[in-house]
Design a protein around this motif. Structure first.
Motif, PDB file in Angstrom:
ATOM      1  N   LYS A  91       0.854  -1.195   0.000  1.00  0.00           N
ATOM      2  CA  LYS A  91       0.000   0.000   0.000  1.00  0.00           C
ATOM      3  C   LYS A  91       0.881   1.234   0.000  1.00  0.00           C
ATOM      4  O   LYS A  91       1.681   1.434   0.900  1.00  0.00           O
ATOM      5  CB  LYS A  91      -0.878  -0.007   1.262  1.00  0.00           C
ATOM      6  N   GLN A  92       0.758   2.046  -1.028  1.00  0.00           N
ATOM      7  CA  GLN A  92       1.626   3.221  -1.136  1.00  0.00           C
ATOM      8  C   GLN A  92       1.284   4.263  -0.085  1.00  0.00           C
ATOM      9  O   GLN A  92       0.130   4.393   0.256  1.00  0.00           O
ATOM     10  CB  GLN A  92       1.511   3.854  -2.526  1.00  0.00           C
ATOM     11  N   PRO A  93       2.206   5.031   0.386  1.00  0.00           N
ATOM     12  CA  PRO A  93       3.640   4.807   0.194  1.00  0.00           C
ATOM     13  C   PRO A  93       4.227   3.928   1.303  1.00  0.00           C
ATOM     14  O   PRO A  93       3.611   3.770   2.342  1.00  0.00           O
ATOM     15  CB  PRO A  93       4.194   6.224   0.336  1.00  0.00           C
ATOM     16  N   THR A  94       5.395   3.397   1.023  1.00  0.00           N
ATOM     17  CA  THR A  94       6.170   2.731   2.068  1.00  0.00           C
ATOM     18  C   THR A  94       6.687   3.809   3.019  1.00  0.00           C
ATOM     19  O   THR A  94       7.148   4.855   2.569  1.00  0.00           O
ATOM     20  CB  THR A  94       7.366   1.988   1.430  1.00  0.00           C
ATOM     21  N   VAL A  95       6.534   3.566   4.313  1.00  0.00           N
ATOM     22  CA  VAL A  95       7.010   4.555   5.281  1.00  0.00           C
ATOM     23  C   VAL A  95       8.182   3.993   6.080  1.00  0.00           C
ATOM     24  O   VAL A  95       8.102   2.904   6.633  1.00  0.00           O
ATOM     25  CB  VAL A  95       5.883   4.991   6.242  1.00  0.00           C
TER      26      VAL A  95
END
Ligand code: GDP
Ligand code: MG
Length: 439
Positions: free
Chosen positions: A94-98
């Motif tokens: 699921k964007q974005p990767t944090v």
């Protein structure tokens, strides 16, 4: 750590037969080396116990090369101690990767934020957004902005008035809107672990469960780094560790203890201040490096990331078909120069740390200029078929390049040696070839 261990290893390697007393003696040395390197005491005890058990085992005693077996056991266990397999970075579906960067002040968070973004862009094709969430020091925001400019990467900053949590929240929204797939949050540090800092980090974490929470620790702080890791992990839960300043850490204690104390993998190591000085952590390579077996793989990787892929293929073909010329040599040299200071590269070679004085050595880059001058003084024909270079031609080349005959001779010899070596190495791209080279 290395020196002491390597001495012991060299001694044991040559032994034709190993008895229990030998192993005991060696374990004592290993224990000393580890303690001297500031490795956590509990870790030392367990480690020594493990290798003793294996080394005294029957298969070692009975083997034809017991010394080498023992060295292999030490290497295996060192690798295991540092986490065994290399751990990949987690990306979100699921964007974005944090990714949250946490740690004490001065550990290297801001620098590593830039380096990591650079690496993720280069190696994983990511589009990073750097987030300046250390609002307590205006200089920290500027520092990140400078890094962003230098790397031509976007930086999300809102000055010092907005709360770090709000900045992080907006940054994640901004990344979504701009289709930036990786948000790297540079958070504030303190001089010591404290409650207020932990609360702030928890609040940021609550926004969108980070895919990675990287604790950045300074490897030079040895066992303190291990304590810090334990504290941060207990308070907010980390997913991995980035060990910085490994370029200056001669003892290596933190690298050896952190994993077994915290059970969290070291994912990256910082090897310098520059923006390309971040490497994925490979436990096995690190073990080899510690034991003085060199770090050829890192070296090759370093070369690969600097050498144009197409060019590399062309070169390989040239080596294989022996059409490698002095023009190619020159081009290669230029690329080697781009890899960074030669003395750093040299240190990765097997056994390089045994060469006296290399620690402080500056490679004679003037030597490279002389080589360049010599090649420029060759005719086109000479560059492609150096066999024709006779005494007369050598004299002319030496004169033209402002060097002497010995210099020319040396270069010709080096060129021939290199051609030979490369021809062997070009077989390495096949599985069989690699096996033959022991890789
Ligand atoms: P922060 O306070 O945690 O954000 O730390 P910084 O990123 O500002 O780094 C503190 C200092 O450590 C800076 O001078 C960096 O250049 C230096 N530094 C960071 N990582 C490394 C590294 O891997 N090697 C070396 N030699 N210096 C580093
Ligand atoms: Mg900072």
């Amino acid at each position: 750590l290395s020196e002491r261990l390597q001495g012991t290893m060299t001694k044991i390697k040559g032994k034709g037969k190993v008895n229990e007393a030998d192993v005991k003696e060696m374990m004592r040395e290993v224990r000393f080396a580890l303690i001297e390197a500031d490795v956590n005491l509990k870790v030392v005890k367990e480690f020594v116990k493990k290798i003793s058990e294996r080394a005294i085992g029957q298969d070692v005693m009975d083997s034809l090369t017991p010394g080498q077996q023992v060295v292999k056991i030490v290497k295996d266990e060192l690798t295991e101690l540092m986490g065994g397999e290399e751990r990949k970075i987690e990306f979100s579906t699921k964007q974005p990767t944090v990714i949250m960067m946490v740690g004490l002040q001065g550990a290297g968070k801001t620098t590593t934020t830039g380096k990591l973004a650079n690496l993720l862009r280069r190696k994983h094709n990511r589009k990073p957004l750097l987030v300046a969430a250390d609002v307590y020091r205006p200089a920290a925001i500027q520092q990140l902005e400078t890094i962003g400019k230098q790397l031509s990467l976007p930086v999300f900053s809102k000055g010092t008035d907005m709360s770090p949590v709000e900045i992080a929240r907006q940054a994640i929204e901004h990344a979504k809107a701009e289709h930036l797939d990786t948000v790297i949050i540079d958070t504030a540090g303190r001089l010591h672990v404290d409650e207020a800092l932990m609360q702030e980090l928890k609040d940021i974490r609550a926004l969108k469960e980070p895919d990675e929470i990287f604790l950045v620790v300074d490897s030079m702080t040895g066992q303190d780094a291990v304590n810090v890791a334990q504290n941060f992990d207990a308070a907010i839960g980390i997913t991995g560790v980035v060990l910085t300043k490994l370029d200056g850490d001669t003892r290596g204690g933190a690298a050896l203890s952190i994993r077994s104390v915290t059970q969290k993998p070291i994912k990256f190591v910082g090897m310098g201040e520059k923006m390309d000085a971040l490497e994925a952590f490979h436990p096995e390579r690190m073990a080899s490096r510690i034991l003085g077996m060199g770090d050829m793989l890192s070296l090759i990787e370093k070369a690969q990331s600097n050498v144009d892929e197409v060019k590399a293929k062309e070169l390989e073909e040239k080596f294989r078909t022996s059409t490698f010329t002095f023009d190619d040599f020159l081009e290669q040299m230029t690329q080697v120069k781009q890899m960074g200071p030669l003395d750093e590269i040299l240190k990765m070679l097997p056994g390089a740390n045994k060469i006296k004085g290399l620690e402080n050595a500056k490679v004679d880059e003037g030597q490279m200029d002389r080589v360049e001058a010599i090649i420029y003084s060759m005719t086109k024909k000479e560059k492609t078929t150096p066999e024709i270079i006779n005494a007369n031609r050598k004299k002319r080349i030496a004169k033209g390049s402002g060097t002497n005959i010995q210099d020319v001779n040396r270069l010709l010899k080096q060129f021939e040696d290199m051609k030979k070596m490369m021809k062997q190495m070009s077989g390495m791209n096949t599985k069989k070839g690699r096996k033959k080279m022991g890789m």
